[in-house]
Design a protein around this motif. Structure first.
Motif, mmCIF file in Angstrom:
data_model
loop_
_atom_site.group_PDB
_atom_site.id
_atom_site.type_symbol
_atom_site.label_atom_id
_atom_site.label_comp_id
_atom_site.label_asym_id
_atom_site.label_seq_id
_atom_site.Cartn_x
_atom_site.Cartn_y
_atom_site.Cartn_z
ATOM 1 N N ALA A 1 54.457 -37.578 53.659
ATOM 2 C CA ALA A 1 55.464 -37.404 53.088
ATOM 3 C C ALA A 1 55.620 -36.129 52.395
ATOM 4 O O ALA A 1 57.137 -35.879 52.410
ATOM 5 C CB ALA A 1 55.053 -37.766 52.163
ATOM 6 N N HIS B 1 58.203 -34.620 55.073
ATOM 7 C CA HIS B 1 60.129 -34.329 54.580
ATOM 8 C C HIS B 1 60.247 -34.273 53.377
ATOM 9 O O HIS B 1 61.275 -33.836 53.171
ATOM 10 C CB HIS B 1 59.449 -36.727 54.610
ATOM 11 N N LYS C 1 68.155 -38.239 52.741
ATOM 12 C CA LYS C 1 68.086 -38.531 52.865
ATOM 13 C C LYS C 1 66.749 -38.545 53.452
ATOM 14 O O LYS C 1 65.506 -39.192 53.396
ATOM 15 C CB LYS C 1 68.401 -38.723 54.507
ATOM 16 N N SER C 2 65.736 -37.333 53.775
ATOM 17 C CA SER C 2 64.837 -36.470 54.170
ATOM 18 C C SER C 2 63.621 -36.515 52.422
ATOM 19 O O SER C 2 62.347 -37.134 52.511
ATOM 20 C CB SER C 2 64.491 -35.387 54.089
ATOM 21 N N ARG D 1 64.375 -39.680 49.694
ATOM 22 C CA ARG D 1 64.006 -40.476 49.651
ATOM 23 C C ARG D 1 63.025 -40.934 50.905
ATOM 24 O O ARG D 1 62.327 -42.110 50.228
ATOM 25 C CB ARG D 1 65.317 -41.476 50.130
ATOM 26 N N ARG D 2 63.014 -40.732 52.426
ATOM 27 C CA ARG D 2 61.899 -41.367 52.906
ATOM 28 C C ARG D 2 60.675 -40.845 52.494
ATOM 29 O O ARG D 2 59.685 -41.286 52.826
ATOM 30 C CB ARG D 2 62.035 -40.388 54.098
ATOM 31 N N GLU E 1 59.734 -43.596 49.878
ATOM 32 C CA GLU E 1 59.714 -44.231 50.436
ATOM 33 C C GLU E 1 58.077 -44.886 51.188
ATOM 34 O O GLU E 1 57.494 -45.341 50.772
ATOM 35 C CB GLU E 1 60.544 -44.833 51.493
ATOM 36 N N ILE E 2 58.260 -43.519 51.431
ATOM 37 C CA ILE E 2 55.989 -43.323 52.035
ATOM 38 C C ILE E 2 55.281 -43.252 50.986
ATOM 39 O O ILE E 2 54.382 -44.153 51.186
ATOM 40 C CB ILE E 2 56.049 -41.873 53.098
#
Length: 346
Positions: free
Chosen positions: A258, A261, A279-280, A282-283, A286-287
């Motif tokens: 994470a 990102h 996008k990064s 949010r990723r 998510e992780i």
């Protein structure tokens, strides 16, 4: 109507454990300006977990508990590394346990943020079986595949492991000397180069750190710790395009980190690549929603630049509700209220 605010605190990282940085940057478009503001530092705690036979402990659980009620968990990557970012100052206790064999666990180890002036603490943990007394040998040393392929001399590997222990115990000068000795004995010891680079980066010796990461990548172009370290140095130098390239390569090697990102999101944000940044970030969430919680602040700033003030305020609220200790919370609440007023046209 204009407003003034940008919180840009980022945790590095380091799969490797790098210094947490404070970046303040100006972003301007036709209708709004966000001016530089320095943040109170947050901290990053990370390091390496080892198996009883001295191999990296991949995919084991690491727990962090703070005396202020902060509790987090993560899982080590394939290289046995872990990282917790955006931590407020305080004393934390870390422990690791195998997910496949609950009898393999580390002894609890404390990390005190008052012992660092850089915002980054390295805590390495060793898993031990219940019958293994402290300091007892559990078998002959086993080198990693990468080290075996390099044919690292025994003395170099010994100096490297001593450096890791010294680093864990907070003896930065002695650890630096041990990593240097390992490199002198084996100039292509990319793990030692990367560890020395991390130490130098944490001491703000960025030019020397960048050289170490570069040398490590000459030997192993896919070493994730060195890729992230090189990216961090470029980010500090405000070479955002190069930083993004390194973070993208690091994410390709270890897609579930994470911190990488999050850093990639910051680099893309600085480059004006808003969709890539979104996008990064949010990723990262998510992780590791807890470890990457600071991504909400970056997303809020991104949305504010797009004049989506209600969404920006909602994003900032997610961060405010998630954290317990942050000296900037009162100011963030004021910013949230200002953004909500802007959204209503006041």
């Amino acid at each position: 109507m204009s407003f003034r605010r940008l919180h840009q605190a980022i945790g590095a990282a380091s799969g490797f454990a790098l210094a947490s940085a404070l970046l303040c940057a100006a972003h301007t478009d036709a209708r709004a300006q966000v001016q530089r503001t320095e943040l109170v530092r947050h901290f990053t705690v990370g390091g390496q977990v080892w198996l009883p036979d001295d191999r990296p402990a991949a995919r084991v659980r690491v727990r962090l508990m703070g005396r202020a009620g902060i509790n987090r968990e993560t899982v080590t990557n394939d290289n046995g590394r872990y990282e917790f970012t955006d931590l407020p100052g305080g004393v934390y206790t870390l422990s690791a346990q195998s997910l496949s064999d609950a009898t393999l666990a580390s002894a609890p180890t404390d990390a005190d943020t008052s012992r660092t002036a850089t915002g980054q603490l390295t805590v390495n943990l060793s898993l031990r079986a219940p019958s293994a007394a402290p300091g007892a040998r559990t078998g002959p040393p086993v080198v990693s595949v990468a080290e075996l392929e390099q044919r690292v001399p025994a003395e170099a590997r010994k100096a490297f492991k001593r450096g890791l222990k010294l680093k864990k115990d907070g003896h930065a000068d002695e650890a630096l000397a041990s990593f240097t000795r390992a490199v002198e004995l084996h100039p292509e010891y990319f793990q030692a180069l990367a560890e020395r680079g991390q130490l130098r980066a944490s001491r703000r010796e960025l030019a020397e750190a960048e050289k170490d990461f570069g040398r490590a990548l000459e030997v192993n172009a896919h070493y994730e710790a060195a890729l992230r370290g090189a990216g961090y140095c470029k980010l500090e130098a405000r070479e955002f395009a190069r930083a993004a390239e390194f973070f993208e390569r690091a994410a390709a090697v270890e897609p579930l980190n994470a911190g990488t990102h999050l850093l990639l999101g910051v680099a893309n944000f600085e480059l004006g690549r808003r969709e890539e940044a979104r996008k990064s970030l949010r990723r990262a969430l998510e992780i590791d929603p807890k470890g990457a919680v600071r991504a909400h602040v970056h997303l809020a700033n991104l949305l504010a630049l797009e004049h989506k003030y209600e969404e920006a305020a909602d994003e900032l609220r997610l961060y405010i509700d998630a954290v317990i200790l942050d000296p900037e919370l009162d100011e963030m609440r004021k910013v949230e209220a200002r953004w909500r007023a802007l959204a209503k046209g006041k």
